[in-house]
Write an enzyme that holds these catalytic residues in place. Structure first.
Site, PDB file in Angstrom:
ATOM      1  N   HIS A 129     -12.731  73.229 -37.059  1.00 47.65           N
ATOM      2  CA  HIS A 129     -11.450  73.952 -37.108  1.00 47.65           C
ATOM      3  C   HIS A 129     -10.388  73.005 -36.530  1.00 47.65           C
ATOM      4  CE1 HIS A 129      -8.531  77.070 -35.819  1.00 47.65           C
ATOM      5  NE2 HIS A 129      -9.153  77.886 -36.655  1.00 47.65           N
ATOM      6  N   ASP A 206     -18.022  74.519 -29.918  1.00 46.68           N
ATOM      7  CA  ASP A 206     -17.054  75.542 -30.306  1.00 46.68           C
ATOM      8  C   ASP A 206     -17.841  76.744 -30.835  1.00 46.68           C
ATOM      9  OD1 ASP A 206     -15.409  77.208 -31.738  1.00 46.68           O
ATOM     10  OD2 ASP A 206     -14.401  75.625 -32.858  1.00 46.68           O
ATOM     11  N   GLN A 209     -17.177  81.251 -33.818  1.00 48.79           N
ATOM     12  CA  GLN A 209     -17.823  82.084 -34.838  1.00 48.79           C
ATOM     13  C   GLN A 209     -19.237  82.475 -34.438  1.00 48.79           C
ATOM     14  OE1 GLN A 209     -16.402  83.348 -37.517  1.00 48.79           O
ATOM     15  NE2 GLN A 209     -14.482  82.281 -37.214  1.00 48.79           N
ATOM     16  N   CYS A 370      -7.797  76.689 -41.645  1.00 50.04           N
ATOM     17  CA  CYS A 370      -7.621  75.746 -40.520  1.00 50.04           C
ATOM     18  C   CYS A 370      -8.696  74.664 -40.528  1.00 50.04           C
ATOM     19  CB  CYS A 370      -7.609  76.463 -39.173  1.00 50.04           C
ATOM     20  SG  CYS A 370      -6.208  77.540 -38.957  1.00 50.04           S
TER      21      CYS A 370
HETATM   22  C1  PLP Z   1     -14.716  77.813 -35.571  1.00 50.17           C
HETATM   23  C2  PLP Z   1     -13.419  78.169 -34.930  1.00 50.17           C
HETATM   24  N1  PLP Z   1     -12.953  77.432 -33.933  1.00 50.17           N
HETATM   25  C3  PLP Z   1     -11.803  77.721 -33.321  1.00 50.17           C
HETATM   26  C4  PLP Z   1     -11.039  78.798 -33.697  1.00 50.17           C
HETATM   27  C5  PLP Z   1      -9.765  79.090 -32.980  1.00 50.17           C
HETATM   28  O1  PLP Z   1      -9.873  80.305 -32.298  1.00 50.17           O
HETATM   29  P1  PLP Z   1      -8.611  80.964 -31.587  1.00 50.17           P
HETATM   30  O2  PLP Z   1      -7.538  81.005 -32.630  1.00 50.17           O
HETATM   31  O3  PLP Z   1      -9.091  82.326 -31.193  1.00 50.17           O
HETATM   32  O4  PLP Z   1      -8.243  80.113 -30.444  1.00 50.17           O
HETATM   33  C6  PLP Z   1     -11.468  79.584 -34.752  1.00 50.17           C
HETATM   34  C7  PLP Z   1     -10.647  80.707 -35.249  1.00 50.17           C
HETATM   35  O5  PLP Z   1     -10.705  81.092 -36.392  1.00 50.17           O
HETATM   36  C8  PLP Z   1     -12.696  79.276 -35.379  1.00 50.17           C
HETATM   37  O6  PLP Z   1     -13.166  80.017 -36.384  1.00 50.17           O
END
Ligand code: PLP
Length: 412
Positions: A129, A206, A209, A370
């Site tokens: 992301h 991370d 998900q 993203c």
């Molecule tokens: C894999 C992953 N990482 C990071 C994020 C970012 O999360 P947040 O917008 O809640 O900070 C997301 C959000 O869709 C995500 O799916």
């Protein structure tokens, strides 16, 4: 392997816990398939927020009055609940953040700025992301570090042999997604962590998900950092968690300066608070932190393995049904996936697909999710993504398939 479905999960009853689902959109019953972006909140979570504001809203930690003590107790009880959820060794290892993005930035700006230097290498993957790309690029720009990227194969799986080739004594940090939000791929993070540790690098995972679908055990994984967002866990928005190993967090400088993160302030010198408060400057999202405990209890009540089995059933069913459609190509065919299906339709822009589905009351996400570099890897501008949660049903997948047939009829 086919999952064993626990028929004790009464999905129609579960749906009643989510009032938002009971509405019409454009004259049709809402079908909400945008759960990877954020999932919906059950009544107990909504009630926890209301109870906080109606009953014991007060600023935490420094107050000596009754409400402040109540709010502090609830806030800290939530920290213990998250500790248990992640199986962290110490409660001090749980830092409340504003979400996954905030957690990654915290690590990049504190650990990264303090411990990385020119020529050091950071490894991420093609399926990250943007929130797990840009903070590292910013760090590289400032410190002269080098960003390396693990490639992805045509099925949407990381190419581990290539990862091993990237690792060297120059690798200081590896930051990788546990489950891809665009493809649904579950990555072998334990292997990724072990390989990184062999060259002495620290690893951030991370878990945005992964956390609502998989059991997370940070000690078994031996993750140095693990980040997640509450809003993907049936909890509130704007709230998240950074887990970090105590000895690493202790060595890191603070992130934001302000109230709560200090021991003593004089104009000559400030000393910083102990963990976890050193990283929690200012008044946090108290209500949201409190409600996270309720969200975790809600999931535990259903049984995370039951939720996973139900979502897996939906994934198998949706994959079969979508494959029946001419001109539909699923992007991301990994062996191990969560309930996320990204696809493209021949000759139809994903934006049009999303708009026509919305006209039929079906909420999906369209675009690059993203993950622009991942889209570039597959030579596409974006996909249409359907993602499942515990309250989704096979009937809703049928509605999606019907909806897509209509899209094709209108656009081709
Ligand atoms: C894999 C992953 N990482 C990071 C994020 C970012 O999360 P947040 O917008 O809640 O900070 C997301 C959000 O869709 C995500 O799916």
């Amino acid at each position: 392997m086919q999952p064993t479905i626990d028929h004790t999960l009464d999905i129609q009853k579960i749906r009643q816990d989510f009032p938002i689902l009971d509405q019409e959109v454009n004259g049709r019953p809402l079908v909400y398939l945008d759960n990877a972006a954020t999932n919906q909140k059950p009544i107990p979570v909504i009630n926890a927020l209301t109870r906080y504001y109606e009953g014991y809203n007060a600023n935490i930690h420094r107050g000596i009055h009754h409400l402040a003590e109540q709010a502090t107790a609830a806030f800290e009880a939530s920290r213990r609940a998250v500790q248990e959820f992640l199986n962290a060794k110490h409660w001090q290892e749980i830092i409340f953040t504003y979400g996954t993005t905030d957690g990654i930035n915290l690590v990049a700006q504190t650990y990264g700025r303090r411990f990385l230097k020119e020529g050091d290498e950071i490894i991420i993957s093609t399926m990250e992301h943007h929130s797990n790309i840009v903070p590292w690029q910013m760090l590289c720009e400032e410190k002269g570090c080098v960003l390396k990227v693990i490639p992805v194969d045509d099925n949407g799986e990381l190419i581990l042999e290539e990862y091993e080739k990237l690792l060297s004594e120059r690798t200081k940090l590896v930051s990788c997604v546990h489950v891809s939000n665009s493809l649904g791929t579950i990555n072998p993070v334990k292997t990724i962590i072990d390989k990184a540790h062999e060259v002495g690098a620290v690893v951030l995972i991370d878990g945005a998900q992964a956390s609502s679908h998989l059991d997370i055990d940070v000690q078994a994984l031996d993750a140095d950092f693990y980040v997640l967002s509450a809003h993907k866990l049936y909890g509130p928005t704007g709230m998240g968690v950074l887990y970090g190993k105590k000895e690493i967090l202790d060595a890191m400088p603070p992130y934001r300066g302000g109230g709560e993160m200090i021991k003593e302030v004089t104009f000559a010198k400030t000393t910083y608070n102990d963990l976890p408060y050193k990283f929690e400057a200012g008044t946090p999202n108290i209500a949201d932190v409190v409600a996270v405990k309720t969200a975790l209890e809600y999931m535990a009540g259903l049984g995370k393995e039951n939720i996973a089995a139900h979502e897996d059933d939906l994934l198998q069913y949706a994959t079969e049904q979508l494959n029946e459609l001419d001109g539909l190509r699923i992007i991301g065919q990994a062996k191990h996936k969560i309930g996320v299906i990204s696809f493209v339709l021949d000759g139809i822009h994903h934006q049009d697909t999303g708009v026509i589905l919305d006209q039929q009351g079906i909420a999906v996400r369209t675009g690059h999710h993203c993950t622009m570099p991942l889209m570039q890897r597959f030579g596409i501008a974006g996909t249409t993504r359907a993602s499942f949660a515990v309250y989704n049903t096979r009937d809703e997948i049928d509605r999606l398939v019907q909806g897509l047939r209509r899209v094709q009829k209108m656009m081709l």
